[in-house]
Design a protein around this motif. Structure first.
Motif, PDB file in Angstrom:
ATOM      1  N   ALA A 327       0.840  -1.211   0.000  1.00 57.38           N
ATOM      2  CA  ALA A 327       0.000   0.000   0.000  1.00 57.38           C
ATOM      3  C   ALA A 327       0.867   1.249   0.000  1.00 57.38           C
ATOM      4  N   ASN A 328       1.907   1.278   0.843  1.00 61.64           N
ATOM      5  CA  ASN A 328       2.825   2.419   0.872  1.00 61.64           C
ATOM      6  C   ASN A 328       3.451   2.653  -0.488  1.00 61.64           C
ATOM      7  N   ALA A 329       3.911   1.576  -1.119  1.00 63.08           N
ATOM      8  CA  ALA A 329       4.580   1.702  -2.421  1.00 63.08           C
ATOM      9  C   ALA A 329       3.634   2.243  -3.481  1.00 63.08           C
ATOM     10  N   LEU A 330       2.383   1.808  -3.454  1.00 62.17           N
ATOM     11  CA  LEU A 330       1.409   2.290  -4.444  1.00 62.17           C
ATOM     12  C   LEU A 330       1.134   3.781  -4.259  1.00 62.17           C
ATOM     13  N   VAL A 331       0.943   4.194  -3.005  1.00 66.57           N
ATOM     14  CA  VAL A 331       0.662   5.614  -2.729  1.00 66.57           C
ATOM     15  C   VAL A 331       1.820   6.483  -3.197  1.00 66.57           C
ATOM     16  N   ARG A 332       3.045   6.036  -2.960  1.00 68.82           N
ATOM     17  CA  ARG A 332       4.212   6.843  -3.324  1.00 68.82           C
ATOM     18  C   ARG A 332       4.423   6.894  -4.827  1.00 68.82           C
ATOM     19  N   GLN A 333       3.722   6.049  -5.565  1.00 73.01           N
ATOM     20  CA  GLN A 333       3.757   6.116  -7.023  1.00 73.01           C
ATOM     21  C   GLN A 333       2.564   6.895  -7.587  1.00 73.01           C
ATOM     22  N   GLY A 334       1.757   7.451  -6.707  1.00 75.13           N
ATOM     23  CA  GLY A 334       0.649   8.284  -7.141  1.00 75.13           C
ATOM     24  C   GLY A 334      -0.683   7.579  -7.254  1.00 75.13           C
ATOM     25  N   TYR A 335      -0.761   6.331  -6.831  1.00 74.41           N
ATOM     26  CA  TYR A 335      -2.017   5.586  -6.922  1.00 74.41           C
ATOM     27  C   TYR A 335      -2.907   5.855  -5.713  1.00 74.41           C
ATOM     28  N   ASP A 336      -4.208   5.964  -5.958  1.00 76.59           N
ATOM     29  CA  ASP A 336      -5.180   5.894  -4.878  1.00 76.59           C
ATOM     30  C   ASP A 336      -5.401   4.416  -4.559  1.00 76.59           C
ATOM     31  N   LEU A 337      -5.814   4.129  -3.333  1.00 75.06           N
ATOM     32  CA  LEU A 337      -5.937   2.739  -2.898  1.00 75.06           C
ATOM     33  C   LEU A 337      -7.384   2.256  -2.945  1.00 75.06           C
ATOM     34  N   TYR A 338      -7.588   1.110  -3.615  1.00 74.45           N
ATOM     35  CA  TYR A 338      -8.898   0.473  -3.693  1.00 74.45           C
ATOM     36  C   TYR A 338      -8.742  -1.033  -3.532  1.00 74.45           C
ATOM     37  N   PHE A 339      -9.737  -1.648  -2.897  1.00 70.86           N
ATOM     38  CA  PHE A 339      -9.794  -3.107  -2.831  1.00 70.86           C
ATOM     39  C   PHE A 339     -11.214  -3.528  -3.196  1.00 70.86           C
ATOM     40  N   TYR A 340     -11.467  -4.842  -3.204  1.00 68.58           N
ATOM     41  CA  TYR A 340     -12.819  -5.304  -3.493  1.00 68.58           C
ATOM     42  C   TYR A 340     -13.140  -6.519  -2.634  1.00 68.58           C
ATOM     43  N   ARG A 341     -14.359  -6.530  -2.093  1.00 74.82           N
ATOM     44  CA  ARG A 341     -14.886  -7.695  -1.394  1.00 74.82           C
ATOM     45  C   ARG A 341     -16.387  -7.703  -1.609  1.00 74.82           C
ATOM     46  N   ASN A 342     -16.915  -8.797  -2.177  1.00 70.80           N
ATOM     47  CA  ASN A 342     -18.362  -8.839  -2.377  1.00 70.80           C
ATOM     48  C   ASN A 342     -19.064  -9.127  -1.051  1.00 70.80           C
ATOM     49  N   GLU A 343     -20.373  -9.045  -1.040  1.00 66.02           N
ATOM     50  CA  GLU A 343     -21.138  -9.129   0.203  1.00 66.02           C
ATOM     51  C   GLU A 343     -20.952 -10.467   0.905  1.00 66.02           C
ATOM     52  N   LYS A 344     -20.765 -11.535   0.141  1.00 67.51           N
ATOM     53  CA  LYS A 344     -20.605 -12.861   0.741  1.00 67.51           C
ATOM     54  C   LYS A 344     -19.142 -13.193   1.047  1.00 67.51           C
ATOM     55  N   SER A 345     -18.248 -12.248   0.736  1.00 69.13           N
ATOM     56  CA  SER A 345     -16.807 -12.447   0.939  1.00 69.13           C
ATOM     57  C   SER A 345     -16.271 -13.662   0.185  1.00 69.13           C
ATOM     58  N   THR A 346     -16.909 -13.958  -0.929  1.00 66.13           N
ATOM     59  CA  THR A 346     -16.435 -15.067  -1.768  1.00 66.13           C
ATOM     60  C   THR A 346     -15.496 -14.582  -2.862  1.00 66.13           C
ATOM     61  N   LEU A 347     -15.414 -13.259  -3.009  1.00 64.43           N
ATOM     62  CA  LEU A 347     -14.542 -12.668  -4.020  1.00 64.43           C
ATOM     63  C   LEU A 347     -13.837 -11.474  -3.390  1.00 64.43           C
ATOM     64  N   GLU A 348     -12.540 -11.594  -3.185  1.00 59.53           N
ATOM     65  CA  GLU A 348     -11.777 -10.540  -2.516  1.00 59.53           C
ATOM     66  C   GLU A 348     -10.479 -10.281  -3.267  1.00 59.53           C
ATOM     67  N   MET A 349     -10.133  -8.989  -3.377  1.00 60.50           N
ATOM     68  CA  MET A 349      -8.873  -8.621  -4.023  1.00 60.50           C
ATOM     69  C   MET A 349      -8.247  -7.475  -3.254  1.00 60.50           C
ATOM     70  N   ASP A 350      -6.937  -7.544  -3.046  1.00 61.76           N
ATOM     71  CA  ASP A 350      -6.242  -6.609  -2.158  1.00 61.76           C
ATOM     72  C   ASP A 350      -6.207  -5.188  -2.695  1.00 61.76           C
ATOM     73  N   PHE A 351      -5.794  -5.015  -3.954  1.00 67.88           N
ATOM     74  CA  PHE A 351      -5.658  -3.681  -4.539  1.00 67.88           C
ATOM     75  C   PHE A 351      -6.021  -3.711  -6.013  1.00 67.88           C
ATOM     76  N   PHE A 352      -6.262  -2.512  -6.546  1.00 67.15           N
ATOM     77  CA  PHE A 352      -6.481  -2.352  -7.989  1.00 67.15           C
ATOM     78  C   PHE A 352      -5.708  -1.131  -8.473  1.00 67.15           C
ATOM     79  N   VAL A 353      -5.103  -1.256  -9.635  1.00 67.00           N
ATOM     80  CA  VAL A 353      -4.532  -0.118 -10.343  1.00 67.00           C
ATOM     81  C   VAL A 353      -5.054  -0.198 -11.770  1.00 67.00           C
ATOM     82  N   ARG A 354      -4.634   0.702 -12.607  1.00 75.11           N
ATOM     83  CA  ARG A 354      -5.082   0.646 -13.991  1.00 75.11           C
ATOM     84  C   ARG A 354      -3.974   1.089 -14.922  1.00 75.11           C
TER      85      ARG A 354
END
Length: 423
Positions: A327-354
């Motif tokens: 997370a620190n490394a992403l912020v220092r490269q100019g990225y905003d931080l986002y993750f994803y978890r669906n309501e049932k917690s069956t699909l989770e991902m730590d971060f997203f960039v583009r």
């Protein structure tokens, strides 16, 4: 320019180094140590009046047009100084740099902060590349790492071993300049935790001194509980973990205060893993990370610290250390931080960039386990914006047709990698 950042990330010394290397005359004013200078704006923001007031207090100050830099330090102690930047810009005779901590908070107190007449720059603690510089590694070494990423070439066993040692050192030491300097100079961990713990205490002192309109005890309580949140499997911020019977409405503004003070980085949960990222997230569903990985280590319990220092068990706290450092490394490269978890917690991902064409899920694996979510996101036709993924772990460089694997240590190169990869 206004240079902001958390306490002790090196703002003052960096400005001084720049100033004395590039200007004939430097006039430095510290509003925290020299409170008498807070009155120099009492007659308004006319440049001649400001200069006259400064020289009345410090007659030896030299103001030579186009040869002088004025450095206003600890701007948070005199936030209306920022309003003077428009006058200095239009006048054009003197360059001005302002520096301070907690500026995100104090900007809200300023009626006019010279929008359009200044440049805002945020300084962060040292990233892993800067840590490498301190250890004697130069641009050639970094360029070779980036070339291997772009060519999807495995690193040699020697390089992997060297990176592993260096990155584990970095995760323990972090990037606060005084701490890093001490470690590099002595090449031992003696005294490192003591310095880091003092910084944590200094941040709490800042909360006591500067928090306004919000219960200071609540801000401190949240700040002290960050390791508790990160120790949970989902790492989600939960008010109920702060105090018995605590309710969200009682803590409104606390997370923003900590973020504005640059003490934490906030990672928001996406409504859906799709573009655009901005506006596609739940503002009340988030994780919080320390702005410096070394401070997270210093905030852990003594048993966890011993496990880290003696056994190098960085999988402790359910992968929180790896997540925080990424997370620190992403912020220092100019990225905003986002993750994803669906309501049932069956699909989770730590971060997203583009990149220019797609949304990229970024998985951080503390252990070399399955990557079910990463595969689902890439394979599913439902997520049209996702074409491939990236996995950081204790792995060499590779590509399996769906996602790229990189060692944790190479996270600092991600933005450069994506930029060059898409050319």
């Amino acid at each position: 320019m206004i240079l902001s950042g958390a306490r002790q990330v090196g703002k003052t010394i960096s400005v001084r180094e720049f100033a004395f290397a590039n200007y004939k005359n430097v006039v430095e004013i510290n509003f925290a140590l020299q409170s008498q200078f807070k009155k120099i704006f009492d007659q308004g923001f006319d440049v001649d009046n400001i200069v006259k007031n400064i020289t009345s207090i410090r007659p030896d100050a030299i103001f030579e047009p186009h040869q002088t830099l004025i450095f206003f330090d600890e701007l948070q102690e005199c936030p209306n100084c920022a309003t003077s930047l428009k006058s200095f810009h239009l006048d054009g005779r003197y360059d001005v740099i302002c520096s301070g901590s907690l500026m995100g908070i104090h900007y809200k107190e300023i009626d006019s902060n010279s929008v359009g007449f200044k440049e805002d720059v945020t300084m962060y603690a040292l990233d892993f590349e800067e840590f490498l510089w301190g250890k004697g590694y130069g641009a050639d070494f970094v360029d070779s790492l980036l070339a291997s990423m772009l060519n999807v070439e495995s690193l040699s066993t020697t390089v992997m071993d060297v990176l592993d040692v260096l990155f584990k050192e970095y995760m323990l030491v972090g990037g606060m300049p005084e701490v890093t300097y001490k470690f590099v100079q002595q090449n031992t961990f003696n005294g490192i935790l003591e310095l880091q713990r003092q910084l944590l205490k200094d941040y709490e002192d800042d909360i006591t001194k500067y928090a306004k309109g919000i219960d200071k005890a609540k801000i401190k309580a949240v700040y002290r509980h960050l390791p508790v949140f990160l120790a949970k499997e989902n790492k989600k911020f939960q008010i109920s973990k702060v105090a018995t019977g605590a309710r969200s409405r009682e803590y409104v503004g606390v997370n923003e205060w900590l973020e504005d003070a640059k003490i934490v980085n906030i990672c928001y949960c996406l409504d859906q893993p799709e573009l655009p990222l901005g506006g596609n997230y739940a503002p009340n569903n988030y994780k919080m990370y320390y702005h410096d990985i070394g401070l997270l280590v210093a905030a852990l319990d003594k048993e966890a610290q011993m496990d880290l220092y003696e056994n190098k068990n960085f999988n402790t706290y359910k992968g929180a250390i790896y997540e925080n450092v990424v997370a620190n490394a992403l912020v220092r490269q100019g990225y905003d931080l986002y993750f994803y978890r669906n309501e049932k917690s069956t699909l989770e991902m730590d971060f997203f960039v583009r990149d220019m064409h797609s949304l990229i899920p970024v998985e951080v694996k503390a252990k070399d386990g399955a990557t079910l979510t990463l595969n689902k996101l890439i394979d599913s036709e439902k997520f049209e914006d996702i074409k491939y993924g990236i996995k950081f772990g204790n792995k060499n460089i590779g590509f399996n047709g769906k996602f790229y694997t990189f060692p944790y240590a190479l996270t600092f190169l991600l933005s450069r990698y994506l930029e060059k990869r898409n050319k």
